[in-house]
Design an enzyme around this catalytic site. Structure first.
Site, PDB file in Angstrom:
ATOM      1  N   LYS A   1      -0.330  -8.109  -1.721  1.00  0.00           N
ATOM      2  CA  LYS A   1      -1.585  -7.378  -1.166  1.00  0.00           C
ATOM      3  C   LYS A   1      -2.642  -7.343  -2.379  1.00  0.00           C
ATOM      4  CE  LYS A   1       1.715  -4.530   1.605  1.00  0.00           C
ATOM      5  NZ  LYS A   1       1.864  -2.879   2.019  1.00  0.00           N
TER       6      LYS A   1
ATOM      7  N   TYR B   1      -1.570  -5.117  11.294  1.00  0.00           N
ATOM      8  CA  TYR B   1      -0.706  -3.624  11.331  1.00  0.00           C
ATOM      9  C   TYR B   1      -0.707  -2.898  12.656  1.00  0.00           C
ATOM     10  CZ  TYR B   1       0.630  -3.997   6.366  1.00  0.00           C
ATOM     11  OH  TYR B   1       1.170  -4.132   5.074  1.00  0.00           O
TER      12      TYR B   1
ATOM     13  N   ASN C   1       1.326  -0.915  -2.391  1.00  0.00           N
ATOM     14  CA  ASN C   1       2.720  -1.082  -2.963  1.00  0.00           C
ATOM     15  C   ASN C   1       3.125  -2.662  -3.117  1.00  0.00           C
ATOM     16  OD1 ASN C   1       2.675  -1.768  -0.338  1.00  0.00           O
ATOM     17  ND2 ASN C   1       4.192  -0.347   0.098  1.00  0.00           N
TER      18      ASN C   1
ATOM     19  N   HIS D   1       4.263  -7.165   0.885  1.00  0.00           N
ATOM     20  CA  HIS D   1       4.615  -6.899   2.170  1.00  0.00           C
ATOM     21  C   HIS D   1       5.708  -7.858   2.557  1.00  0.00           C
ATOM     22  CE1 HIS D   1       4.755  -6.705   6.754  1.00  0.00           C
ATOM     23  NE2 HIS D   1       4.902  -8.021   6.703  1.00  0.00           N
TER      24      HIS D   1
ATOM     25  N   GLU E   1       4.644 -12.659  12.818  1.00  0.00           N
ATOM     26  CA  GLU E   1       3.871 -12.232  11.684  1.00  0.00           C
ATOM     27  C   GLU E   1       3.551 -13.839  11.054  1.00  0.00           C
ATOM     28  OE1 GLU E   1       5.042  -7.979  10.233  1.00  0.00           O
ATOM     29  OE2 GLU E   1       5.754  -9.725   9.046  1.00  0.00           O
TER      30      GLU E   1
HETATM   31  P1  GDP Z   1       7.210  -1.602   4.304  1.00  0.00           P
HETATM   32  O1  GDP Z   1       7.769  -2.077   5.652  1.00  0.00           O
HETATM   33  O2  GDP Z   1       7.727  -1.124   3.365  1.00  0.00           O
HETATM   34  O3  GDP Z   1       5.702  -2.283   4.207  1.00  0.00           O
HETATM   35  O4  GDP Z   1       6.670  -0.157   5.405  1.00  0.00           O
HETATM   36  P2  GDP Z   1       6.047   0.315   6.461  1.00  0.00           P
HETATM   37  O5  GDP Z   1       6.211  -0.902   7.719  1.00  0.00           O
HETATM   38  O6  GDP Z   1       6.561   1.520   7.026  1.00  0.00           O
HETATM   39  O7  GDP Z   1       4.375   0.500   6.305  1.00  0.00           O
HETATM   40  C1  GDP Z   1       3.714  -0.460   6.245  1.00  0.00           C
HETATM   41  C2  GDP Z   1       2.571  -0.398   5.020  1.00  0.00           C
HETATM   42  O8  GDP Z   1       1.773   0.726   5.174  1.00  0.00           O
HETATM   43  C3  GDP Z   1       3.230   0.178   3.588  1.00  0.00           C
HETATM   44  O9  GDP Z   1       3.752  -1.053   3.080  1.00  0.00           O
HETATM   45  C4  GDP Z   1       2.308   0.854   3.000  1.00  0.00           C
HETATM   46  O10 GDP Z   1       1.352  -0.109   2.470  1.00  0.00           O
HETATM   47  C5  GDP Z   1       1.443   1.698   3.770  1.00  0.00           C
HETATM   48  N1  GDP Z   1       2.307   2.758   4.348  1.00  0.00           N
HETATM   49  C6  GDP Z   1       3.433   3.052   4.715  1.00  0.00           C
HETATM   50  N2  GDP Z   1       3.647   4.693   4.695  1.00  0.00           N
HETATM   51  C7  GDP Z   1       2.410   4.969   4.247  1.00  0.00           C
HETATM   52  C8  GDP Z   1       2.056   6.401   4.010  1.00  0.00           C
HETATM   53  O11 GDP Z   1       2.817   7.384   4.074  1.00  0.00           O
HETATM   54  N3  GDP Z   1       0.753   6.688   3.341  1.00  0.00           N
HETATM   55  C9  GDP Z   1      -0.080   5.611   3.358  1.00  0.00           C
HETATM   56  N4  GDP Z   1      -1.403   6.052   2.767  1.00  0.00           N
HETATM   57  N5  GDP Z   1       0.288   4.282   3.445  1.00  0.00           N
HETATM   58  C10 GDP Z   1       1.551   4.026   4.056  1.00  0.00           C
END
Ligand code: GDP
Length: 139
Positions: free
Chosen positions: A9, A49, A112, A115, A126
């Site tokens: 990212k 997303y 973070n 991805h 994807e």
């Molecule tokens: P991943 O599969 O671990 O990447 O997590 P998810 O699919 O749940 O979320 C996609 C991305 O959205 C994450 O990698 C973070 O960059 C972002 N994200 C997830 N949860 C949160 C949250 O509670 N707050 C914010 N600001 N970003 C989030």
């Protein structure tokens, strides 16, 4: 043999840990079969997303994902989807296991670093979002 889509990212590129992240995959025997740097538009980040479009963080997440260049890649190996998720660590770096990419490099739940597709169906949509078959080089 399985494939997954991974992204370093904008925070990972900015922190200059692209090489370190790639090494953490390579050290586990995961093969990189496609790789490129892109700067996503807000619209392209929103398309990527779109499963999160109703989440409160969608606007912030897609602004962040389009805030600078990213490195997108296709990784290949046995059980690579789960293995990449394990190497990445939990979404929230504070909850990520020691030694994972997110525990080592990430600053917050949104920024973070990395991805990885969360399952075979996600990987199947994807990967073609960023790569044509001609850009994927099976080894
Ligand atoms: P991943 O599969 O671990 O990447 O997590 P998810 O699919 O749940 O979320 C996609 C991305 O959205 C994450 O990698 C973070 O960059 C972002 N994200 C997830 N949860 C949160 C949250 O509670 N707050 C914010 N600001 N970003 C989030």
């Amino acid at each position: 043999m399985q494939r997954t889509l991974s992204i370093i990212k904008p925070d990972g590129v900015r922190k200059q840990v692209t090489g370190k992240v790639l090494a953490m995959f390579e050290e586990k025997g995961i093969r990189t079969v496609a790789l490129k740097m892109l700067h996503l538009t807000k619209e392209r980040a929103m398309g990527f997303y779109k499963v999160h479009k109703d989440r409160p963080f969608f606007d912030s997440l897609t602004t962040f994902m389009s805030s600078g260049p990213v490195v997108v890649m296709v990784l290949e190996g046995d059980d690579v989807i789960n293995r990449v998720r394990t190497i990445m660590g939990a979404t929230d770096p504070k909850k990520a296991d020691r030694g994972t990419i997110r525990n080592t490099f990430a600053s917050d739940i949104e920024k973070n670093i990395v991805h990885g597709s969360d399952g075979p169906e996600s990987a199947a949509t994807e990967i073609p979002y960023f790569f044509s078959e001609m850009e994927i080089h099976a080894q």
